[in-house]
Design a protein around this motif. Structure first.
Motif, short mmCIF file in Angstrom:
data_model
loop_
_atom_site.label_atom_id
_atom_site.label_comp_id
_atom_site.label_asym_id
_atom_site.label_seq_id
_atom_site.Cartn_x
_atom_site.Cartn_y
_atom_site.Cartn_z
N ASP A 185 51.55 -14.98 -18.18
CA ASP A 185 51.19 -16.14 -19.01
C ASP A 185 50.16 -15.76 -20.06
O ASP A 185 50.25 -16.19 -21.21
N ARG A 212 50.91 -16.14 -23.98
CA ARG A 212 50.06 -17.05 -24.76
C ARG A 212 49.22 -16.28 -25.75
O ARG A 212 48.90 -16.76 -26.83
N ARG A 229 43.44 -19.74 -31.85
CA ARG A 229 44.29 -20.36 -32.87
C ARG A 229 43.43 -21.16 -33.84
O ARG A 229 42.51 -21.85 -33.45
#
Length: 188
Positions: free
Chosen positions: A177, A181, A186
């Motif tokens: 994960d 990700r 971001r």
């Protein structure tokens, strides 16, 4: 015979395990061992060939699984972890070959197991690229990353270094994960 030999080789090493001990533990006679495997070395080679075949089967299953790249990698890791758990003695033998001194064991090119796994992971990655799920990147580096996550999660960092950890296979899923990700913050 295979189970008895795997248990003894894992416990005492190849050199420390006698044919007499193996046949006694298996409940058979020496001629039975010699008929099926020709020698203790033949028995050892058969164990490693069985491990390679189990690995190829697990990789094939993951590749044939419908779904996403992540689904296939999770399947690969879950099934491999299950196999390692079910065949702990065989895994200990392989770990000893990888990490330990030879201990009198016959020569065996153990790199086949690593190369098979790297190849399987790359094939899963290429399916993900073809399906538009993931970006194109260096497949060798990606396969190495995924294999490293897997190896670290099944090896014990104890003085013995050859024992399975008492950790849930979910660790691999959590690591996957993070990879999927990413760690980059971001921008809003």
């Amino acid at each position: 015979l295979l189970e008895a030999a795997a248990a003894l080789f894992a416990e005492k090493g190849y050199k420390g395990s006698s044919v007499r001990e193996i046949v006694t533990r298996a409940g058979v006679t020496k001629p039975v061992l010699y008929y099926y495997f020709k020698s203790k070395e033949g028995l050892f080679q058969a164990l490693l060939a069985e491990a390679a075949e189990q690995q190829r089967h697990i990789i094939r299953q993951a590749l044939e699984l419908p779904g996403t790249m992540r689904d296939r990698l999770n399947c690969l890791y879950r099934d491999f972890f299950q196999s390692v758990s079910e065949h702990a003695n065989l895994f200990r033998i392989i770990s000893n070959i990888f990490l330990g001194p030879p201990q009198g064991a016959p020569e065996y090119d153990i790199s086949e197991l690593t190369l098979n796994m790297l190849d399987g992971i790359k094939k899963i990655y290429y399916l993900g690229v073809n399906d538009g799920e993931v970006i194109q990147t260096d497949p060798e580096a990606l396969a190495f990353l995924f294999l490293s996550i897997f190896h670290f999660s099944i090896l014990d960092i104890s003085p013995n270094r050859h024992l399975l950890k008492n950790m849930a296979p979910e660790l691999q899923t959590k690591a996957l994960d993070l990879v999927f990700r990413g760690l980059k913050r971001r921008e809003d």
